[in-house]
Design a protein around this motif. Sequence first.
Motif, PDB file in Angstrom:
ATOM      1  N   ASP A 168       0.551  -1.372   0.229  1.00 31.11           N
ATOM      2  CA  ASP A 168       0.302  -0.060  -0.013  1.00 31.11           C
ATOM      3  C   ASP A 168       0.758   1.357   0.121  1.00 31.11           C
ATOM      4  O   ASP A 168       1.252   1.868   1.236  1.00 31.11           O
ATOM      5  CB  ASP A 168      -0.994   0.508   1.388  1.00 31.11           C
ATOM      6  CG  ASP A 168      -1.618   1.465   1.332  1.00 31.11           C
ATOM      7  OD1 ASP A 168      -1.589   1.893  -0.077  1.00 31.11           O
ATOM      8  OD2 ASP A 168      -2.913   1.435   2.286  1.00 31.11           O
ATOM      9  N   PRO A 169       1.077   1.868  -0.772  1.00 34.08           N
ATOM     10  CA  PRO A 169       1.825   2.994  -1.538  1.00 34.08           C
ATOM     11  C   PRO A 169       1.451   4.516  -0.291  1.00 34.08           C
ATOM     12  O   PRO A 169       2.047   5.723  -0.632  1.00 34.08           O
ATOM     13  CB  PRO A 169       1.999   3.182  -2.676  1.00 34.08           C
ATOM     14  CG  PRO A 169       0.962   2.883  -3.074  1.00 34.08           C
ATOM     15  CD  PRO A 169       0.438   1.630  -2.458  1.00 34.08           C
ATOM     16  N   ALA A 170       0.469   4.394   0.374  1.00 31.13           N
ATOM     17  CA  ALA A 170       0.066   4.839   0.730  1.00 31.13           C
ATOM     18  C   ALA A 170       0.732   5.657   2.010  1.00 31.13           C
ATOM     19  O   ALA A 170       0.830   6.330   3.285  1.00 31.13           O
ATOM     20  CB  ALA A 170      -1.663   5.420   0.929  1.00 31.13           C
ATOM     21  N   LEU A 171       1.237   4.709   2.208  1.00 32.37           N
ATOM     22  CA  LEU A 171       1.875   3.880   3.652  1.00 32.37           C
ATOM     23  C   LEU A 171       3.262   4.541   3.720  1.00 32.37           C
ATOM     24  O   LEU A 171       3.800   4.031   4.460  1.00 32.37           O
ATOM     25  CB  LEU A 171       1.691   3.456   4.584  1.00 32.37           C
ATOM     26  CG  LEU A 171       0.446   2.229   4.778  1.00 32.37           C
ATOM     27  CD1 LEU A 171       0.091   0.902   5.406  1.00 32.37           C
ATOM     28  CD2 LEU A 171      -0.144   3.394   5.655  1.00 32.37           C
ATOM     29  N   ALA A 172       4.273   4.604   2.297  1.00 29.03           N
ATOM     30  CA  ALA A 172       5.561   5.189   2.187  1.00 29.03           C
ATOM     31  C   ALA A 172       5.827   6.361   2.579  1.00 29.03           C
ATOM     32  O   ALA A 172       5.418   7.586   2.783  1.00 29.03           O
ATOM     33  CB  ALA A 172       5.211   5.015   0.763  1.00 29.03           C
ATOM     34  N   ALA A 173       7.043   6.329   3.077  1.00 32.91           N
ATOM     35  CA  ALA A 173       7.748   7.014   3.327  1.00 32.91           C
ATOM     36  C   ALA A 173       7.966   8.545   2.257  1.00 32.91           C
ATOM     37  O   ALA A 173       7.847   7.824   1.010  1.00 32.91           O
ATOM     38  CB  ALA A 173       9.320   7.031   4.678  1.00 32.91           C
ATOM     39  N   GLU A 174       8.523   9.738   2.912  1.00 29.18           N
ATOM     40  CA  GLU A 174       9.041  10.718   1.435  1.00 29.18           C
ATOM     41  C   GLU A 174       9.862  10.794   1.425  1.00 29.18           C
ATOM     42  O   GLU A 174      10.894  11.206   3.230  1.00 29.18           O
ATOM     43  CB  GLU A 174       7.686  11.319   1.714  1.00 29.18           C
ATOM     44  CG  GLU A 174       6.558  11.025   1.662  1.00 29.18           C
ATOM     45  CD  GLU A 174       5.317  12.728   1.338  1.00 29.18           C
ATOM     46  OE1 GLU A 174       5.773  13.088   1.047  1.00 29.18           O
ATOM     47  OE2 GLU A 174       4.368  11.901   1.129  1.00 29.18           O
ATOM     48  N   PRO A 175      10.482  11.285   0.686  1.00 29.11           N
ATOM     49  CA  PRO A 175      10.591  11.164  -0.654  1.00 29.11           C
ATOM     50  C   PRO A 175      10.652  10.038  -0.996  1.00 29.11           C
ATOM     51  O   PRO A 175      11.942   8.726  -0.971  1.00 29.11           O
ATOM     52  CB  PRO A 175      11.635  12.059  -1.919  1.00 29.11           C
ATOM     53  CG  PRO A 175      12.356  12.093  -1.189  1.00 29.11           C
ATOM     54  CD  PRO A 175      12.009  12.082   0.472  1.00 29.11           C
ATOM     55  N   ILE A 176       9.309   9.866  -2.220  1.00 24.58           N
ATOM     56  CA  ILE A 176       9.602   8.286  -3.124  1.00 24.58           C
ATOM     57  C   ILE A 176      11.017   8.819  -3.740  1.00 24.58           C
ATOM     58  O   ILE A 176      11.299   9.355  -4.082  1.00 24.58           O
ATOM     59  CB  ILE A 176       8.487   7.944  -3.647  1.00 24.58           C
ATOM     60  CG1 ILE A 176       7.295   8.318  -3.149  1.00 24.58           C
ATOM     61  CG2 ILE A 176       8.708   6.819  -4.970  1.00 24.58           C
ATOM     62  CD1 ILE A 176       6.144   8.132  -4.095  1.00 24.58           C
ATOM     63  N   VAL A 177      11.479   7.383  -4.007  1.00 22.64           N
ATOM     64  CA  VAL A 177      13.060   7.577  -4.336  1.00 22.64           C
ATOM     65  C   VAL A 177      13.477   6.620  -5.085  1.00 22.64           C
ATOM     66  O   VAL A 177      13.105   5.942  -6.620  1.00 22.64           O
ATOM     67  CB  VAL A 177      14.124   5.884  -3.570  1.00 22.64           C
ATOM     68  CG1 VAL A 177      15.407   6.571  -4.248  1.00 22.64           C
ATOM     69  CG2 VAL A 177      13.790   6.179  -2.283  1.00 22.64           C
ATOM     70  N   THR A 178      13.333   8.152  -6.595  1.00 19.21           N
ATOM     71  CA  THR A 178      12.554   8.465  -8.006  1.00 19.21           C
ATOM     72  C   THR A 178      12.579   9.926  -8.620  1.00 19.21           C
ATOM     73  O   THR A 178      12.813  10.673  -7.566  1.00 19.21           O
ATOM     74  CB  THR A 178      11.019   7.760  -8.683  1.00 19.21           C
ATOM     75  OG1 THR A 178      11.107   7.600 -10.077  1.00 19.21           O
ATOM     76  CG2 THR A 178      10.569   8.887  -8.247  1.00 19.21           C
ATOM     77  N   ILE A 179      12.933   9.557  -9.553  1.00 19.54           N
ATOM     78  CA  ILE A 179      14.155  10.891 -10.505  1.00 19.54           C
ATOM     79  C   ILE A 179      12.552  11.747 -10.759  1.00 19.54           C
ATOM     80  O   ILE A 179      11.851  11.496 -11.054  1.00 19.54           O
ATOM     81  CB  ILE A 179      14.457  10.267 -11.664  1.00 19.54           C
ATOM     82  CG1 ILE A 179      15.675   9.549 -12.017  1.00 19.54           C
ATOM     83  CG2 ILE A 179      14.709  11.677 -12.098  1.00 19.54           C
ATOM     84  CD1 ILE A 179      16.853  10.376 -11.429  1.00 19.54           C
ATOM     85  N   PRO A 180      12.817  12.717  -9.941  1.00 21.43           N
ATOM     86  CA  PRO A 180      11.526  13.879 -10.126  1.00 21.43           C
ATOM     87  C   PRO A 180      11.441  14.524 -11.162  1.00 21.43           C
ATOM     88  O   PRO A 180      12.209  14.688 -12.122  1.00 21.43           O
ATOM     89  CB  PRO A 180      11.695  14.219  -8.936  1.00 21.43           C
ATOM     90  CG  PRO A 180      13.653  14.619  -8.646  1.00 21.43           C
ATOM     91  CD  PRO A 180      14.176  13.585  -8.655  1.00 21.43           C
ATOM     92  N   HIS A 181      10.420  14.878 -11.357  1.00 16.09           N
ATOM     93  CA  HIS A 181      10.461  15.907 -12.590  1.00 16.09           C
ATOM     94  C   HIS A 181       9.956  17.179 -12.093  1.00 16.09           C
ATOM     95  O   HIS A 181       9.319  17.253 -11.276  1.00 16.09           O
ATOM     96  CB  HIS A 181       8.525  15.120 -13.780  1.00 16.09           C
ATOM     97  CG  HIS A 181       9.057  14.095 -14.192  1.00 16.09           C
ATOM     98  ND1 HIS A 181       9.459  14.076 -15.145  1.00 16.09           N
ATOM     99  CD2 HIS A 181       8.937  12.702 -13.220  1.00 16.09           C
ATOM    100  CE1 HIS A 181       9.270  12.287 -15.542  1.00 16.09           C
ATOM    101  NE2 HIS A 181       8.570  12.087 -14.369  1.00 16.09           N
ATOM    102  N   VAL A 182      10.900  18.546 -11.938  1.00 12.94           N
ATOM    103  CA  VAL A 182      10.816  19.486 -11.976  1.00 12.94           C
ATOM    104  C   VAL A 182      10.873  20.331 -12.487  1.00 12.94           C
ATOM    105  O   VAL A 182      11.354  20.616 -13.849  1.00 12.94           O
ATOM    106  CB  VAL A 182      11.941  19.581 -10.858  1.00 12.94           C
ATOM    107  CG1 VAL A 182      12.285  20.824 -10.312  1.00 12.94           C
ATOM    108  CG2 VAL A 182      12.436  18.185  -9.971  1.00 12.94           C
ATOM    109  N   TRP A 183       9.610  21.450 -12.548  1.00 11.53           N
ATOM    110  CA  TRP A 183       9.440  22.377 -13.179  1.00 11.53           C
ATOM    111  C   TRP A 183       9.619  23.705 -12.505  1.00 11.53           C
ATOM    112  O   TRP A 183       9.239  23.952 -11.298  1.00 11.53           O
ATOM    113  CB  TRP A 183       7.880  22.318 -13.398  1.00 11.53           C
ATOM    114  CG  TRP A 183       7.292  23.908 -14.504  1.00 11.53           C
ATOM    115  CD1 TRP A 183       7.062  24.448 -15.118  1.00 11.53           C
ATOM    116  CD2 TRP A 183       6.556  24.652 -13.244  1.00 11.53           C
ATOM    117  NE1 TRP A 183       6.851  25.598 -15.401  1.00 11.53           N
ATOM    118  CE2 TRP A 183       6.952  25.846 -14.832  1.00 11.53           C
ATOM    119  CE3 TRP A 183       5.775  24.886 -12.317  1.00 11.53           C
ATOM    120  CZ2 TRP A 183       5.791  26.798 -14.343  1.00 11.53           C
ATOM    121  CZ3 TRP A 183       5.750  26.153 -12.014  1.00 11.53           C
ATOM    122  CH2 TRP A 183       5.393  27.269 -13.041  1.00 11.53           C
TER     123      TRP A 183
END
Length: 246
Positions: A118-133
């Motif tokens: 259940d990813p609603a229980l994930a710590a932040e940040p998710i470890v992935t390449i972010p999309h930044v604007w």
Amino acid sequence: MSFLVLFLGAFGLLVLATGLTAIRASGASPGMAQRYAGAREHRAGDLLDLVELPQRPVRVTGRVRCADPIGMPDGEALVAYHRDVELQLPRGGWRSIDRLRETRSFDLWDHDGSVSVDPALAAEPIVTIPHVWHGSASELDDHFTAAVERLTRGASTVTPARSVTRMVNTVDRLGVLAFVRRGDRDELRLDPPPGGFIISTLELDAAMRLLGGPRRSLVVAGYAAVAGGGLAVVMAAALGLLQVIA
């Protein structure tokens, strides 16, 4: 207590606080990196063969399978979508004006078995390449107008804005830091460790580089300051104890 002890203790605390501030400012997540990298790795299907379940969190790897993913306008199918929109205030700090979290439960699987997450229980940040604007507040959508006007009232210059989006796609291969537990019907499940699941879409080396933050020199300087400040505090305490004994 002598002036030297007081000075050394105060100096050590100041340097220690400065080092911790530098680490936070670097964007690094050293605690998360240590917990994720230090865990033993298991394939999702291999968990079914464990006679005794591990007592500590493990890093479980597998692919995403979800019957009801989040559909995106560009056709992508996601199981987690995190977006943060922020404004830079006149005094220089960033203020969040929107925090969107949308998730779907999914199976982490390989050809030998699967476990649910259940990813609603994930710590932040998710470890992935972010999309930044990056842009100005005037470029944001209309539903941000009220928040922008409230926070920038009286500002005479263009207000910078940014949006950071992190996603987990149904085609991703993941690593998830979790406790492996057995349910009432003897089925295996993944429970979040303190702070939440650490979910990564990256290989371990890439995940460690990302969690190390974009400002590596600041991280190194911060840890050096923490070590030096801690040493000064210990020396002050030792000198103070010697003075009391004497």
